[in-house]
Design an enzyme around this catalytic site. Structure first.
Site, PDB file in Angstrom:
ATOM      1  N   GLU A  34      -7.102 -11.679  11.416  1.00  0.00           N
ATOM      2  CA  GLU A  34      -6.847 -11.092  10.085  1.00  0.00           C
ATOM      3  C   GLU A  34      -5.487 -11.507   9.542  1.00  0.00           C
ATOM      4  O   GLU A  34      -4.461 -11.259  10.182  1.00  0.00           O
ATOM      5  CB  GLU A  34      -6.922  -9.554  10.199  1.00  0.00           C
ATOM      6  CG  GLU A  34      -6.835  -8.864   8.859  1.00  0.00           C
ATOM      7  CD  GLU A  34      -7.070  -7.350   8.958  1.00  0.00           C
ATOM      8  OE1 GLU A  34      -7.810  -6.897   9.852  1.00  0.00           O
ATOM      9  OE2 GLU A  34      -6.494  -6.630   8.133  1.00  0.00           O
ATOM     10  N   LYS A 211      -7.309   2.383  12.664  1.00  0.00           N
ATOM     11  CA  LYS A 211      -7.717   0.970  12.689  1.00  0.00           C
ATOM     12  C   LYS A 211      -6.485   0.102  12.421  1.00  0.00           C
ATOM     13  O   LYS A 211      -6.298  -0.946  13.028  1.00  0.00           O
ATOM     14  CB  LYS A 211      -8.819   0.722  11.655  1.00  0.00           C
ATOM     15  CG  LYS A 211      -9.496  -0.631  11.758  1.00  0.00           C
ATOM     16  CD  LYS A 211      -8.803  -1.723  10.973  1.00  0.00           C
ATOM     17  CE  LYS A 211      -9.570  -3.034  11.035  1.00  0.00           C
ATOM     18  NZ  LYS A 211      -8.879  -4.132  10.351  1.00  0.00           N
ATOM     19  N   ASP A 227      -7.921  -5.738  28.759  1.00  0.00           N
ATOM     20  CA  ASP A 227      -9.264  -5.267  28.474  1.00  0.00           C
ATOM     21  C   ASP A 227      -9.163  -4.422  27.195  1.00  0.00           C
ATOM     22  O   ASP A 227      -8.846  -3.227  27.235  1.00  0.00           O
ATOM     23  CB  ASP A 227      -9.769  -4.433  29.658  1.00  0.00           C
ATOM     24  CG  ASP A 227     -11.188  -3.908  29.450  1.00  0.00           C
ATOM     25  OD1 ASP A 227     -11.635  -3.866  28.283  1.00  0.00           O
ATOM     26  OD2 ASP A 227     -11.828  -3.546  30.448  1.00  0.00           O
ATOM     27  N   HIS A 325      -2.051  -8.531   0.811  1.00  0.00           N
ATOM     28  CA  HIS A 325      -3.160  -8.965   1.651  1.00  0.00           C
ATOM     29  C   HIS A 325      -3.832 -10.189   1.051  1.00  0.00           C
ATOM     30  O   HIS A 325      -4.059 -11.192   1.723  1.00  0.00           O
ATOM     31  CB  HIS A 325      -4.152  -7.812   1.767  1.00  0.00           C
ATOM     32  CG  HIS A 325      -5.128  -7.976   2.874  1.00  0.00           C
ATOM     33  ND1 HIS A 325      -4.772  -7.832   4.191  1.00  0.00           N
ATOM     34  CD2 HIS A 325      -6.444  -8.273   2.865  1.00  0.00           C
ATOM     35  CE1 HIS A 325      -5.829  -8.033   4.935  1.00  0.00           C
ATOM     36  NE2 HIS A 325      -6.862  -8.315   4.164  1.00  0.00           N
TER      37      HIS A 325
HETATM   38  C1  MEV Z   1      -6.739  -3.138   7.388  1.00  0.00           C
HETATM   39  O1  MEV Z   1      -7.042  -4.023   8.411  1.00  0.00           O
HETATM   40  C2  MEV Z   1      -6.019  -1.908   7.914  1.00  0.00           C
HETATM   41  C3  MEV Z   1      -5.760  -0.811   6.887  1.00  0.00           C
HETATM   42  O2  MEV Z   1      -6.985  -0.403   6.287  1.00  0.00           O
HETATM   43  C4  MEV Z   1      -5.132   0.347   7.621  1.00  0.00           C
HETATM   44  C5  MEV Z   1      -4.960   1.591   6.795  1.00  0.00           C
HETATM   45  O3  MEV Z   1      -5.721   1.820   5.858  1.00  0.00           O
HETATM   46  O4  MEV Z   1      -4.034   2.360   7.142  1.00  0.00           O
HETATM   47  C6  MEV Z   1      -4.876  -1.295   5.773  1.00  0.00           C
END
Ligand code: MEV
Length: 369
Positions: A34, A211, A227, A325
């Site tokens: 990413e 995430k 792992d 992004h």
């Molecule tokens: C994207 O890979 C991760 C985000 O969605 C995390 C978040 O929303 O805090 C930007």
């Protein structure tokens, strides 16, 4: 390394910079597909450095092994296990001379009862200090090794003998302070705290928030041959420890109005065993990182998780995530539009300048060129 192998799929390896963790500056290898994750981690690390960087602490590397006993009188079995715990530990430790020689290995036997639709079951747990290994193999070997003795002592029948990936005796925790001026002032600090409150109180947001944390954690784990499924499984279970899924991090203001972040989660990682001493690139990455123990590695990984979370919620609580992004993702978009490699740079540059990053626009620009 695996069965039926037909090839390799490689992912980009990058280096996150500006990290100071427990007073030590580090270059951190990260493997991730990413865009923007490594830039985000490095930027967060640079801001955190102003107030000394990340202060992290890891528990000793205690692994938990579980032995499931059925068809048993649970109460009398527990008292028999307790009486024979020294014998069980001795047998477990006979399965690893390496750990025994280092004064590590199985340290404690405990019992718990669980109620199931098939009746009560006895779960015997071994607490094992696995040193600098992730420890899955040695834990499983010890569980299998003591199972016949457990059957003999309890008169029950053992079914599963396996480690638990819910590594609650192997937590890593830490904190960092982010200067309010560096992150855009008091309002941004307050918005970040509100963004955190959203995650702390809504599982739908918490999963996405975490995430972002795992973007950092798994990228370092990939680079160092860990792992990652074990780390992921343990982290998300820990995020639910209060009975509802919530944030793995916590954000507050200090007295001066600076933003203070905290992270805590299980971290079962190793610097010996597994593929760490086998895979040539993993060996290089571990050397670049320069960690001397599994605990040190756990500290680095969790620090990157906190940094990543900071950058994500800072962007979300201010200009939004897409601006930065998409800028970093633009090259991928141009490449996926099938544009020739000698035109990729120019098309990317123009798309970013226009603030319109899309496959459609990439094709249009190509025509104009
Ligand atoms: C994207 O890979 C991760 C985000 O969605 C995390 C978040 O929303 O805090 C930007």
């Amino acid at each position: 390394m695996i069965e039926n192998a037909i090839g390799m799929v490689s992912f980009p390896l990058g280096i996150a910079t500006s990290f100071r963790i427990n007073g030590k500056d580090r270059l951190i290898p990260m493997v991730i597909e990413e865009p923007s994750v490594i830039a985000a981690a490095s930027k967060a690390a640079k801001i955190a450095k102003k107030h000394g960087g990340f202060t992290m602490k890891a528990d000793e590397s205690y692994s938990i092994g579980q032995i499931q006993v059925v068809d048993v009188n649970v109460k009398s079995a527990i008292s028999k296990i307790k009486k024979s715990s020294k014998q069980i530990l001795k047998l477990a430790n006979s399965k690893s001379h390496t750990l025994s020689k280092m004064g590590k290995g199985a340290k404690q036997v405990s019992c718990k009862t669980i109620k199931t639709n098939s009746g009560p079951m006895l779960i015997v747990e071994l607490l094992i200090d696995v040193g600098d290994a992730m420890g899955a193999n040695v834990t499983n070997t010890m569980c299998e090794g003591v199972a016949p003795l457990i059957e003999k002592l309890t008169g029950g029948r053992v079914i599963l003998r396996i480690l638990s990936n819910y590594s609650t005796k192997r937590l890593v925790r830490g904190t960092a302070t982010f200067d309010k001026e560096e992150i855009g002032g008091q309002k941004v600090v307050e918005n970040i705290i509100l963004a955190y409150q959203f995650a702390a109180n809504d599982p739908y947001r918490a999963v996405t928030h975490n995430k972002g944390v795992m973007n950092g954690i798994i990228a370092v784990a990939n680079a160092t041959g860990q792992d990652t499924r074990a780390i992921d499984a343990g982290a998300h279970a820990y995020a639910s420890r209060m009975g509802r899924y919530s944030s793995l991090t916590e954000w507050k203001k200090d007295k001066k109005g600076n933003l203070v972040g905290k992270i805590e989660l299980p971290m079962a990682v190793g610097i010996v065993g597994g593929i760490v001493n086998v895979h040539p690139m993993i060996k290089v990455c571990t050397k670049i990182l320069g960690v001397k123990s599994a605990k040190e590695l756990a500290c680095v990984i969790a620090a990157v998780g906190l940094a990543q979370n900071f950058s994500a919620i800072r962007a979300l609580a201010s200009e939004g995530i897409q601006k930065g992004h998409m800028k970093l993702h633009a090259r991928n978009i141009v490449a996926s539009a099938g544009i020739r490699s000698d035109k990729i740079d120019e098309v990317t540059r123009r798309m970013i300048k226009e603030g319109n990053v899309s496959v459609h626009r990439a094709k249009e620009i190509l025509k104009e060129l």
